[in-house]
Write a protein that holds these residues in place. Structure first.
Motif, PDB file in Angstrom:
ATOM      1  N   GLY A  63      -7.181  29.156  -4.183  1.00  0.00           N
ATOM      2  CA  GLY A  63      -8.189  30.045  -4.775  1.00  0.00           C
ATOM      3  C   GLY A  63      -7.566  31.301  -5.346  1.00  0.00           C
ATOM      4  O   GLY A  63      -7.914  31.743  -6.445  1.00  0.00           O
ATOM      5  N   ASN A  64      -6.635  31.902  -4.612  1.00  0.00           N
ATOM      6  CA  ASN A  64      -5.964  33.106  -5.102  1.00  0.00           C
ATOM      7  C   ASN A  64      -5.105  32.799  -6.328  1.00  0.00           C
ATOM      8  O   ASN A  64      -5.068  33.586  -7.278  1.00  0.00           O
ATOM      9  CB  ASN A  64      -5.085  33.720  -4.010  1.00  0.00           C
ATOM     10  CG  ASN A  64      -5.890  34.438  -2.954  1.00  0.00           C
ATOM     11  OD1 ASN A  64      -7.071  34.721  -3.140  1.00  0.00           O
ATOM     12  ND2 ASN A  64      -5.261  34.719  -1.831  1.00  0.00           N
ATOM     13  N   HIS A  65      -4.431  31.676  -6.303  1.00  0.00           N
ATOM     14  CA  HIS A  65      -3.589  31.307  -7.450  1.00  0.00           C
ATOM     15  C   HIS A  65      -4.466  31.058  -8.683  1.00  0.00           C
ATOM     16  O   HIS A  65      -4.118  31.488  -9.790  1.00  0.00           O
ATOM     17  CB  HIS A  65      -2.749  30.077  -7.123  1.00  0.00           C
ATOM     18  CG  HIS A  65      -1.754  29.738  -8.177  1.00  0.00           C
ATOM     19  ND1 HIS A  65      -0.851  30.644  -8.685  1.00  0.00           N
ATOM     20  CD2 HIS A  65      -1.519  28.574  -8.851  1.00  0.00           C
ATOM     21  CE1 HIS A  65      -0.106  30.056  -9.613  1.00  0.00           C
ATOM     22  NE2 HIS A  65      -0.499  28.800  -9.728  1.00  0.00           N
ATOM     23  N   ALA A  66      -5.598  30.415  -8.498  1.00  0.00           N
ATOM     24  CA  ALA A  66      -6.518  30.170  -9.619  1.00  0.00           C
ATOM     25  C   ALA A  66      -7.032  31.493 -10.187  1.00  0.00           C
ATOM     26  O   ALA A  66      -7.090  31.668 -11.406  1.00  0.00           O
ATOM     27  CB  ALA A  66      -7.681  29.294  -9.160  1.00  0.00           C
ATOM     28  N   ARG A  67      -7.382  32.444  -9.316  1.00  0.00           N
ATOM     29  CA  ARG A  67      -7.842  33.761  -9.782  1.00  0.00           C
ATOM     30  C   ARG A  67      -6.730  34.485 -10.546  1.00  0.00           C
ATOM     31  O   ARG A  67      -6.985  35.143 -11.551  1.00  0.00           O
ATOM     32  CB  ARG A  67      -8.328  34.610  -8.614  1.00  0.00           C
ATOM     33  CG  ARG A  67      -9.748  34.284  -8.193  1.00  0.00           C
ATOM     34  CD  ARG A  67     -10.318  35.319  -7.239  1.00  0.00           C
ATOM     35  NE  ARG A  67      -9.649  35.313  -5.947  1.00  0.00           N
ATOM     36  CZ  ARG A  67      -9.867  34.433  -4.979  1.00  0.00           C
ATOM     37  NH1 ARG A  67     -10.748  33.469  -5.165  1.00  0.00           N
ATOM     38  NH2 ARG A  67      -9.235  34.519  -3.835  1.00  0.00           N
ATOM     39  N   GLN A  68      -5.502  34.348 -10.072  1.00  0.00           N
ATOM     40  CA  GLN A  68      -4.374  34.975 -10.749  1.00  0.00           C
ATOM     41  C   GLN A  68      -4.211  34.396 -12.162  1.00  0.00           C
ATOM     42  O   GLN A  68      -4.003  35.146 -13.123  1.00  0.00           O
ATOM     43  CB  GLN A  68      -3.096  34.747  -9.949  1.00  0.00           C
ATOM     44  CG  GLN A  68      -1.855  35.295 -10.610  1.00  0.00           C
ATOM     45  CD  GLN A  68      -0.583  34.852  -9.911  1.00  0.00           C
ATOM     46  OE1 GLN A  68      -0.571  33.861  -9.189  1.00  0.00           O
ATOM     47  NE2 GLN A  68       0.484  35.580 -10.129  1.00  0.00           N
ATOM     48  N   LEU A  69      -4.328  33.087 -12.303  1.00  0.00           N
ATOM     49  CA  LEU A  69      -4.196  32.456 -13.618  1.00  0.00           C
ATOM     50  C   LEU A  69      -5.316  32.906 -14.560  1.00  0.00           C
ATOM     51  O   LEU A  69      -5.072  33.187 -15.737  1.00  0.00           O
ATOM     52  CB  LEU A  69      -4.182  30.933 -13.482  1.00  0.00           C
ATOM     53  CG  LEU A  69      -2.983  30.348 -12.724  1.00  0.00           C
ATOM     54  CD1 LEU A  69      -3.170  28.845 -12.531  1.00  0.00           C
ATOM     55  CD2 LEU A  69      -1.675  30.664 -13.423  1.00  0.00           C
ATOM     56  N   ARG A  70      -6.531  32.985 -14.051  1.00  0.00           N
ATOM     57  CA  ARG A  70      -7.652  33.461 -14.879  1.00  0.00           C
ATOM     58  C   ARG A  70      -7.451  34.912 -15.299  1.00  0.00           C
ATOM     59  O   ARG A  70      -7.764  35.296 -16.419  1.00  0.00           O
ATOM     60  CB  ARG A  70      -8.976  33.335 -14.120  1.00  0.00           C
ATOM     61  CG  ARG A  70      -9.509  31.933 -14.046  1.00  0.00           C
ATOM     62  CD  ARG A  70     -10.798  31.930 -13.232  1.00  0.00           C
ATOM     63  NE  ARG A  70     -11.289  30.605 -13.056  1.00  0.00           N
ATOM     64  CZ  ARG A  70     -12.294  30.075 -13.766  1.00  0.00           C
ATOM     65  NH1 ARG A  70     -12.889  30.788 -14.676  1.00  0.00           N
ATOM     66  NH2 ARG A  70     -12.677  28.840 -13.550  1.00  0.00           N
ATOM     67  N   ARG A  71      -6.928  35.721 -14.382  1.00  0.00           N
ATOM     68  CA  ARG A  71      -6.694  37.139 -14.666  1.00  0.00           C
ATOM     69  C   ARG A  71      -5.652  37.289 -15.782  1.00  0.00           C
ATOM     70  O   ARG A  71      -5.782  38.145 -16.648  1.00  0.00           O
ATOM     71  CB  ARG A  71      -6.241  37.849 -13.392  1.00  0.00           C
ATOM     72  CG  ARG A  71      -6.301  39.334 -13.453  1.00  0.00           C
ATOM     73  CD  ARG A  71      -6.116  40.036 -12.111  1.00  0.00           C
ATOM     74  NE  ARG A  71      -5.201  39.392 -11.188  1.00  0.00           N
ATOM     75  CZ  ARG A  71      -5.575  38.802 -10.045  1.00  0.00           C
ATOM     76  NH1 ARG A  71      -6.847  38.777  -9.694  1.00  0.00           N
ATOM     77  NH2 ARG A  71      -4.687  38.256  -9.253  1.00  0.00           N
ATOM     78  N   ILE A  72      -4.643  36.428 -15.776  1.00  0.00           N
ATOM     79  CA  ILE A  72      -3.630  36.459 -16.837  1.00  0.00           C
ATOM     80  C   ILE A  72      -4.291  36.174 -18.184  1.00  0.00           C
ATOM     81  O   ILE A  72      -4.033  36.855 -19.174  1.00  0.00           O
ATOM     82  CB  ILE A  72      -2.500  35.455 -16.538  1.00  0.00           C
ATOM     83  CG1 ILE A  72      -1.675  35.951 -15.340  1.00  0.00           C
ATOM     84  CG2 ILE A  72      -1.614  35.240 -17.759  1.00  0.00           C
ATOM     85  CD1 ILE A  72      -0.715  34.921 -14.786  1.00  0.00           C
ATOM     86  N   VAL A  73      -5.154  35.179 -18.227  1.00  0.00           N
ATOM     87  CA  VAL A  73      -5.854  34.835 -19.475  1.00  0.00           C
ATOM     88  C   VAL A  73      -6.780  35.972 -19.893  1.00  0.00           C
ATOM     89  O   VAL A  73      -6.792  36.381 -21.055  1.00  0.00           O
ATOM     90  CB  VAL A  73      -6.648  33.519 -19.303  1.00  0.00           C
ATOM     91  CG1 VAL A  73      -7.528  33.256 -20.525  1.00  0.00           C
ATOM     92  CG2 VAL A  73      -5.699  32.354 -19.063  1.00  0.00           C
TER      93      VAL A  73
END
Length: 94
Positions: A63-73
């Motif tokens: 979940g944290n990794h997915a949020r990090q990827l979305r934040r980058i986008v």
């Protein structure tokens, strides 16, 4: 050809989100599941620091990794510029 799905559903959803915003997702790599690339890799884009992001195959917390990827986008300078261009185009038609 379709890319392989990520084994973690939260991360897969984040990758689809990135693809919807023009990012290119390429599976494969030595230590990572793959990488995602910004649609425009230009020097003005924070010196290229955020133009490439690694996608971990087995993140400690998906979940944290997915949020990090979305934040980058979401924080991509190019994405903000595209939003401004779209607003300008809609005002030109008036």
């Amino acid at each position: 050809m379709r890319r392989a799905k990520h084994p973690k559903k939260e991360v897969e959803q984040a990758l689809r989100y990135a693809e919807q915003h023009g990012w290119r997702v390429e599976p494969g790599g030595s230590h990572a599941w793959g990488r995602m690339y910004c649609p425009r890799n230009v020097p003005e884009c924070r010196c290229g620091e955020f133009c490439i992001a690694s996608i971990w195959s087995t993140p400690r917390n998906a979940g944290n990794h997915a949020r990090q990827l979305r934040r980058i986008v979401d924080n991509c300078v190019f994405r903000e510029a595209v939003g401004a261009e779209c607003a300008e185009e809609s005002n030109d038609g008036i």
